[in-house]
Design a protein around this motif. Sequence first.
Motif, mmCIF file in Angstrom:
data_model
loop_
_atom_site.group_PDB
_atom_site.id
_atom_site.type_symbol
_atom_site.label_atom_id
_atom_site.label_comp_id
_atom_site.label_asym_id
_atom_site.label_seq_id
_atom_site.Cartn_x
_atom_site.Cartn_y
_atom_site.Cartn_z
ATOM 1 N N PHE A 224 0.827 -1.214 0.000
ATOM 2 C CA PHE A 224 0.000 0.000 0.000
ATOM 3 C C PHE A 224 0.860 1.263 0.000
ATOM 4 N N LEU A 225 1.945 1.221 0.754
ATOM 5 C CA LEU A 225 2.838 2.374 0.870
ATOM 6 C C LEU A 225 3.882 2.423 -0.253
ATOM 7 N N ASP A 226 3.746 1.532 -1.229
ATOM 8 C CA ASP A 226 4.662 1.467 -2.380
ATOM 9 C C ASP A 226 6.101 1.185 -1.978
ATOM 10 N N LYS A 227 6.283 0.466 -0.877
ATOM 11 C CA LYS A 227 7.632 0.083 -0.463
ATOM 12 C C LYS A 227 8.089 -1.161 -1.225
ATOM 13 N N GLU A 228 7.120 -1.933 -1.714
ATOM 14 C CA GLU A 228 7.414 -3.071 -2.574
ATOM 15 C C GLU A 228 6.205 -3.315 -3.468
ATOM 16 N N THR A 229 6.442 -4.029 -4.560
ATOM 17 C CA THR A 229 5.383 -4.326 -5.517
ATOM 18 C C THR A 229 4.821 -5.702 -5.223
#
Length: 165
Positions: A67-72
Amino acid sequence: MSATKKEILLDQMAACHNDLSWFPTFTDAVKGLTPGQAAWRSHPSSHSIWELVQHLIYWNEKWMSYFLDKETFVSIGKNNDKTFGDPDVEVNEERWNAAVQRLEAVYTEWRNVLHEYPESKFETQVPGYHDEAPWWGVLSNLCTHNAYHIGQIVLIRKLQEQGTE
């Protein structure tokens, strides 16, 4: 006036965490639980409460990272046994308290993050997800997943009580 998707998700996450609604919250489900009770299994092939908590930590933290775009998003396939942690780990007071606090913290973080993001984020598609899925749908399913396993925790506690009568 109808509730927004964001408000519904906040309500669902609160119900899973510590806002008593239609089912026991995580906080209530584990209150007063000893490490021995957390490690107990009704059958050798069943998960313990400890393992269920490890599983909830894994998926809530994983989806937070997405959700936080730290990983896909990357599918782990059909076998998600590793998400339940090591079944042979000794569940002691320190480990049990740390696990409960970790899940409590991720539920709190979810509520803070959901509150901060604009409604438009919930309409966007989850990048890399195998189907076209908006965030509101995936997060609603995450809450359902939490509720399902909280129900299992409650059932295991009831089974433990029956065994002691």
